[in-house]
Design a protein around this motif. Structure first.
Motif, PDB file in Angstrom:
ATOM      1  N   SER A 260       0.832  -1.206   0.000  1.00  0.00           N
ATOM      2  CA  SER A 260       0.000   0.000   0.000  1.00  0.00           C
ATOM      3  C   SER A 260       0.868   1.258   0.000  1.00  0.00           C
ATOM      4  N   VAL A 261       1.944   1.246   0.784  1.00  0.00           N
ATOM      5  CA  VAL A 261       2.861   2.387   0.813  1.00  0.00           C
ATOM      6  C   VAL A 261       3.475   2.597  -0.573  1.00  0.00           C
ATOM      7  N   ILE A 262       3.894   1.506  -1.189  1.00  0.00           N
ATOM      8  CA  ILE A 262       4.508   1.574  -2.520  1.00  0.00           C
ATOM      9  C   ILE A 262       3.521   2.145  -3.534  1.00  0.00           C
ATOM     10  N   TYR A 263       2.262   1.723  -3.452  1.00  0.00           N
ATOM     11  CA  TYR A 263       1.245   2.243  -4.369  1.00  0.00           C
ATOM     12  C   TYR A 263       1.105   3.759  -4.196  1.00  0.00           C
ATOM     13  N   GLY A 264       1.156   4.211  -2.964  1.00  0.00           N
ATOM     14  CA  GLY A 264       1.028   5.641  -2.700  1.00  0.00           C
ATOM     15  C   GLY A 264       2.203   6.448  -3.221  1.00  0.00           C
ATOM     16  N   LEU A 265       3.374   5.812  -3.340  1.00  0.00           N
ATOM     17  CA  LEU A 265       4.545   6.509  -3.875  1.00  0.00           C
ATOM     18  C   LEU A 265       4.432   6.725  -5.377  1.00  0.00           C
ATOM     19  N   GLY A 266       3.664   5.876  -6.048  1.00  0.00           N
ATOM     20  CA  GLY A 266       3.449   6.032  -7.478  1.00  0.00           C
ATOM     21  C   GLY A 266       4.728   5.902  -8.287  1.00  0.00           C
ATOM     22  N   ALA A 267       4.885   6.776  -9.274  1.00  0.00           N
ATOM     23  CA  ALA A 267       6.020   6.706 -10.194  1.00  0.00           C
ATOM     24  C   ALA A 267       7.345   7.032  -9.504  1.00  0.00           C
ATOM     25  N   SER A 268       7.306   7.610  -8.310  1.00  0.00           N
ATOM     26  CA  SER A 268       8.551   7.953  -7.621  1.00  0.00           C
ATOM     27  C   SER A 268       9.218   6.740  -6.981  1.00  0.00           C
ATOM     28  N   PHE A 269       8.502   5.635  -6.890  1.00  0.00           N
ATOM     29  CA  PHE A 269       9.092   4.436  -6.279  1.00  0.00           C
ATOM     30  C   PHE A 269      10.119   3.838  -7.227  1.00  0.00           C
ATOM     31  N   ASP A 270      11.340   3.648  -6.726  1.00  0.00           N
ATOM     32  CA  ASP A 270      12.433   3.163  -7.560  1.00  0.00           C
ATOM     33  C   ASP A 270      12.772   1.698  -7.320  1.00  0.00           C
ATOM     34  N   GLY A 271      11.917   0.989  -6.610  1.00  0.00           N
ATOM     35  CA  GLY A 271      12.160  -0.422  -6.338  1.00  0.00           C
ATOM     36  C   GLY A 271      12.787  -0.664  -4.980  1.00  0.00           C
ATOM     37  N   ASN A 272      13.121   0.375  -4.251  1.00  0.00           N
ATOM     38  CA  ASN A 272      13.748   0.247  -2.941  1.00  0.00           C
ATOM     39  C   ASN A 272      12.913   1.016  -1.917  1.00  0.00           C
ATOM     40  N   LEU A 273      12.219   0.287  -1.042  1.00  0.00           N
ATOM     41  CA  LEU A 273      11.378   0.923  -0.021  1.00  0.00           C
ATOM     42  C   LEU A 273      12.258   1.292   1.166  1.00  0.00           C
ATOM     43  N   ARG A 274      12.336   2.584   1.469  1.00  0.00           N
ATOM     44  CA  ARG A 274      13.207   3.081   2.534  1.00  0.00           C
ATOM     45  C   ARG A 274      12.402   3.444   3.784  1.00  0.00           C
ATOM     46  N   ARG A 275      13.127   3.583   4.892  1.00  0.00           N
ATOM     47  CA  ARG A 275      12.465   3.941   6.149  1.00  0.00           C
ATOM     48  C   ARG A 275      11.721   5.269   6.019  1.00  0.00           C
ATOM     49  N   ARG A 276      12.334   6.210   5.318  1.00  0.00           N
ATOM     50  CA  ARG A 276      11.667   7.512   5.174  1.00  0.00           C
ATOM     51  C   ARG A 276      10.349   7.388   4.416  1.00  0.00           C
ATOM     52  N   ASP A 277      10.257   6.390   3.524  1.00  0.00           N
ATOM     53  CA  ASP A 277       9.001   6.166   2.809  1.00  0.00           C
ATOM     54  C   ASP A 277       7.919   5.691   3.778  1.00  0.00           C
ATOM     55  N   LEU A 278       8.322   4.840   4.739  1.00  0.00           N
ATOM     56  CA  LEU A 278       7.365   4.333   5.717  1.00  0.00           C
ATOM     57  C   LEU A 278       6.919   5.419   6.691  1.00  0.00           C
ATOM     58  N   GLU A 279       7.739   6.449   6.833  1.00  0.00           N
ATOM     59  CA  GLU A 279       7.429   7.516   7.783  1.00  0.00           C
ATOM     60  C   GLU A 279       6.767   8.725   7.133  1.00  0.00           C
ATOM     61  N   THR A 280       6.783   8.781   5.799  1.00  0.00           N
ATOM     62  CA  THR A 280       6.174   9.904   5.085  1.00  0.00           C
ATOM     63  C   THR A 280       4.681   9.642   4.902  1.00  0.00           C
ATOM     64  N   ASP A 281       3.868  10.505   5.448  1.00  0.00           N
ATOM     65  CA  ASP A 281       2.417  10.268   5.417  1.00  0.00           C
ATOM     66  C   ASP A 281       1.822  10.526   4.035  1.00  0.00           C
ATOM     67  N   THR A 282       1.069   9.576   3.547  1.00  0.00           N
ATOM     68  CA  THR A 282       0.239   9.716   2.342  1.00  0.00           C
ATOM     69  C   THR A 282      -1.074   8.994   2.630  1.00  0.00           C
ATOM     70  N   PRO A 283      -2.108   9.219   1.831  1.00  0.00           N
ATOM     71  CA  PRO A 283      -3.368   8.505   2.066  1.00  0.00           C
ATOM     72  C   PRO A 283      -3.212   6.980   2.028  1.00  0.00           C
ATOM     73  N   TYR A 284      -2.139   6.475   1.407  1.00  0.00           N
ATOM     74  CA  TYR A 284      -1.953   5.032   1.267  1.00  0.00           C
ATOM     75  C   TYR A 284      -0.910   4.478   2.239  1.00  0.00           C
ATOM     76  N   ASN A 285      -0.385   5.338   3.118  1.00  0.00           N
ATOM     77  CA  ASN A 285       0.630   4.865   4.059  1.00  0.00           C
ATOM     78  C   ASN A 285      -0.048   4.225   5.263  1.00  0.00           C
ATOM     79  N   THR A 286      -0.069   2.910   5.283  1.00  0.00           N
ATOM     80  CA  THR A 286      -0.740   2.175   6.361  1.00  0.00           C
ATOM     81  C   THR A 286       0.158   2.015   7.584  1.00  0.00           C
ATOM     82  N   TYR A 287       1.353   2.647   7.554  1.00  0.00           N
ATOM     83  CA  TYR A 287       2.191   2.731   8.750  1.00  0.00           C
ATOM     84  C   TYR A 287       1.874   3.994   9.536  1.00  0.00           C
ATOM     85  N   THR A 288       1.329   4.991   8.861  1.00  0.00           N
ATOM     86  CA  THR A 288       1.003   6.258   9.534  1.00  0.00           C
ATOM     87  C   THR A 288      -0.500   6.424   9.755  1.00  0.00           C
ATOM     88  N   ARG A 289      -1.303   5.615   9.087  1.00  0.00           N
ATOM     89  CA  ARG A 289      -2.764   5.751   9.198  1.00  0.00           C
ATOM     90  C   ARG A 289      -3.402   4.403   9.506  1.00  0.00           C
TER      91      ARG A 289
END
Length: 349
Positions: A260-289
């Motif tokens: 879900s987090v990766i989906y929220g990153l959209g085209a900016s996702f480069d294949g490597n999910l980083r800690r900052r991605d898990l901490e950056t709030d988006t409507p699809y970030n299920t670690y923050t919501r």
């Protein structure tokens, strides 16, 4: 004497005419018989096809135009009268349909006309893969050779309006399955079949859902099914994965699902999910919501849909990938952390 010779000459002339007439009739009969035999050989003799070929008959083509196509393709040089006689005998002269027809080696004129009258056209297959996003589906449709393209310049919202579902987000709305299409069909027609199939499937699984699910609508079941689809490719694990997420929803825990987090990153996702991605709030970030993502994140298959509404029983609240495609399930955080150390940390560089 002169009078007695005239009748004899008349009888002699009449005999010659009768003989000539009989010879002519015999010749015509023999010629007709040979023609009949030749026509019969034509009817069931294989066409001149060495490898599998295709006859593409355009809409509105006349019988004469179809015959020209057959001749120009090199399938047969038989006279048009032979083809017309065969079509008349079969009663199909005015019933030949447009479309693509397979002409494999061994096909006879009779068999070809039968297929064309029956509309036995080539059927192409387009497969929507489980876990695709709608963007991937559109890309695959646009690359389907022979399919009439009508949607390449339309936005997602415009496509949904074309389908009569203008208020719906397109993600997750199309059932992964193999769909048959024939020449002349459009990309919109294939999408409509997949859209209708998903609507029917979702109605079916929602009606058979387990009691007391923490889901308020079929759409929420669709969202959860998409998450389950992206979390595992193992069919036997889908009900377990769904059980974990449903128990978390019931307890008010965050789902903490990477797809879900990766989906929220959209085209900016480069294949490597980083800690900052898990901490950056988006409507699809299920670690923050808490709760489900706002929309599906992929196209779930029927197995994932069923798992979302009929989860496996158990008490697991966590799972971690073992590295072989399967997952280790844990009921408490301590057991989960040990599983992470065993399967994840030891693989870290």
């Amino acid at each position: 004497m002169g009078k007695s010779r005239k009748p004899r000459r008349a009888r002699s002339g009449g005999s010659i005419l009768r003989v000539l007439a009989w010879l002519l009739l015999l010749g015509l009969a023999a010629g007709g018989w040979l023609l009949w035999q030749d026509w019969n050989r034509f009817v069931d003799a294989p066409l001149r096809v060495q490898t599998a070929a295709v006859l593409d008959v355009p809409t509105g083509a006349s019988f004469a135009a179809i015959r020209r196509q057959i001749r120009e393709a090199g399938f047969s040089d038989a006279h048009d009268l032979y083809w017309r006689a065969l079509a008349q005998r079969m009663g199909v002269a005015s019933r030949l349909r447009a479309g693509e027809y397979a002409v494999p080696p061994g096909t006879t004129p009779r068999e070809l006309l039968r297929r064309m009258a029956a509309g036995d056209v080539i059927q192409h297959r387009f497969t929507i893969v489980e876990g695709w996003t709608f963007r991937q589906l559109r890309t695959a449709l646009a690359g389907e050779n022979g399919l009439r393209q009508t949607l390449t310049t339309q936005s997602d919202a415009e496509i949904m309006r074309e389908l009569g579902a203008g208020a719906d987000h397109p993600e997750g709305r199309f059932l992964p399955e193999t769909y048959v299409w024939t020449r002349g069909d459009s990309d919109l027609q294939v999408l409509r079949r997949a859209h209708d199939a998903m609507r029917r499937a979702l109605d079916e699984v929602w009606a058979a859902r387990a009691p007391e699910l923490p889901l308020e609508s079929p759409y929420q079941a669709l969202i959860l099914a998409s998450v389950v689809e992206r979390e595992t490719g193992k069919a036997d694990e889908r009900p377990q994965i769904a059980g974990v997420f449903l128990r978390r929803l019931r307890l008010g825990m965050k789902l903490q699902t990477d797809p879900s987090v990766i989906y929220g990153l959209g085209a900016s996702f480069d294949g490597n999910l980083r800690r900052r991605d898990l901490e950056t709030d988006t409507p699809y970030n299920t670690y923050t919501r808490t709760g489900l993502p706002p929309t599906p994140i992929a196209l779930p298959g029927l197995a994932a849909l069923r798992a979302a509404v009929r989860p496996a029983p158990g008490n697991a609240l966590y799972f971690v990938a073992r590295g072989d495609g399967s997952h280790e399930f844990s009921a408490d955080l301590d057991a989960h952390n040990r599983a992470v150390a065993r399967y994840q940390l030891r693989r870290s560089p």
